[in-house]
Design an enzyme around this catalytic site. Structure first.
Site, PDB file in Angstrom:
ATOM      1  N   HIS A   1     -33.685  -6.130 -72.922  1.00 53.19           N
ATOM      2  CA  HIS A   1     -34.447  -5.487 -71.850  1.00 53.19           C
ATOM      3  C   HIS A   1     -33.781  -5.723 -70.498  1.00 53.19           C
ATOM      4  O   HIS A   1     -33.601  -4.789 -69.702  1.00 53.19           O
ATOM      5  CB  HIS A   1     -35.874  -6.047 -71.846  1.00 53.19           C
ATOM      6  N   GLU A   2     -33.386  -6.960 -70.230  1.00 52.71           N
ATOM      7  CA  GLU A   2     -32.790  -7.287 -68.932  1.00 52.71           C
ATOM      8  C   GLU A   2     -31.429  -6.618 -68.760  1.00 52.71           C
ATOM      9  O   GLU A   2     -31.115  -6.105 -67.679  1.00 52.71           O
ATOM     10  CB  GLU A   2     -32.664  -8.806 -68.776  1.00 52.71           C
TER      11      GLU A   2
ATOM     12  N   HIS B   1     -31.789  -3.036 -67.733  1.00 53.86           N
ATOM     13  CA  HIS B   1     -31.917  -2.779 -66.292  1.00 53.86           C
ATOM     14  C   HIS B   1     -30.553  -2.554 -65.658  1.00 53.86           C
ATOM     15  O   HIS B   1     -30.393  -1.705 -64.777  1.00 53.86           O
ATOM     16  CB  HIS B   1     -32.582  -3.978 -65.608  1.00 53.86           C
TER      17      HIS B   1
ATOM     18  N   GLU C   1     -39.385  -0.706 -65.857  1.00 47.72           N
ATOM     19  CA  GLU C   1     -39.712  -1.646 -66.928  1.00 47.72           C
ATOM     20  C   GLU C   1     -39.837  -0.937 -68.269  1.00 47.72           C
ATOM     21  O   GLU C   1     -39.315  -1.412 -69.286  1.00 47.72           O
ATOM     22  CB  GLU C   1     -41.007  -2.394 -66.591  1.00 47.72           C
TER      23      GLU C   1
END
Length: 265
Positions: free
Chosen positions: A125-126, A129, A188
């Site tokens: 997920h990070e 980004h 997100e």
């Protein structure tokens, strides 16, 4: 005249910075990747100076094992980058990735992410980004937002409008809740989709993403209403991830057939 100049500048910048995210969403990114990388590296160096770094060999080996598996599935421009992974001795259940090939993981996250699949969900997920250029988009959005507020203020000044300060405060709140926060929730959710795809391609179990957010929900205290939050609620995240699970499991099965079967402990 000031209002027209500011408005024209904002429009020109927005048109010049239009890009498309990995999920096909139109975005505005006004800065070059080199500029963002420079900012990311500088921020990471500052964090390393200000925060305690976890030196335990097994912990670092475990986190880097997961990072390496995920990085190997990134687009070519990122796999060729030299990535730095640092574990910070910090009790919060958090992780982050920055432009310039930087990943940070807090030791507190290891108490919530119970296995490699759950930790891969957070780290994927990070990194999502980063490859979606969300930091660039966020900085660009804030700059354009400030230009818009300046234009509004200039118009009120030129018109000698009464209660100008109160109106400007109202515009500021409207910008935050109507533009800034929903945009962050979009980031997100997009990072969740990218991260799920990435962890599956790396050979991790996609179900780990759902399990992770179930753990987060159990560990969390009171949260603000989703409308006032920069993050989707855990329930909404879980529902979205579950809706993508069939496709993710197909990617994971393909990864297994190609010999990608991480064993990070």
């Amino acid at each position: 005249m000031n209002k027209k100049i500011i408005a024209a500048t904002a429009i020109a910048l927005a048109l010049a910075g239009c890009k498309t995210s990995p999920t096909g969403r139109t975005q505005i990114a006004l800065y070059s990747e080199q500029q963002m990388d420079k900012m990311g590296v500088a921020s990471f160096e500052q964090m390393k100076q200000e925060q305690t770094i976890e030196r335990d060999v097994s912990t670092n080996r475990y986190v880097k094992c997961i990072a390496d598996a995920l990085i190997a599935q990134l687009p070519a421009q990122y796999t060729q980058q030299q990535w730095e992974v640092v574990v910070f001795k910090e009790s919060s259940a958090n992780a982050f990735a920055l432009p310039g090939g930087k990943i940070g993981v807090h030791t507190g996250l290891l108490k919530v992410a119970k296995n490699q699949h759950q930790l891969a969900a957070v780290m994927g997920h990070e990194v999502g980004h980063v490859i979606a250029q969300h930091a660039n988009e966020r900085v660009s959005q804030n700059n354009l937002l400030q230009l818009g507020l300046q234009a509004g203020n200039a118009a009120l000044e030129m018109g000698n409008v009464q209660y100008r300060n109160a109106i400007m405060q109202g515009l500021g709140l409207g910008a935050q809740y109507g533009i800034a926060l929903p945009f962050s929730r979009t980031h997100e959710s997009e990072a969740d989709v990218i991260g799920l795809d990435l962890m599956a391609k790396a050979g991790f179990k996609p179900e780990g993403a759902v399990e992770l957010w179930q753990n987060m929900e159990k560990a969390g205290g009171e949260r603000p209403m989703e409308f006032l939050s920069t993050h989707p609620s855990p329930q909404n995240r879980i529902a979205m991830l579950q809706s993508k699970m069939t496709q993710a499991n197909t990617l994971a099965a393909d990864a297994k057939r190609q010999g990608r079967n991480p064993s990070c402990r």
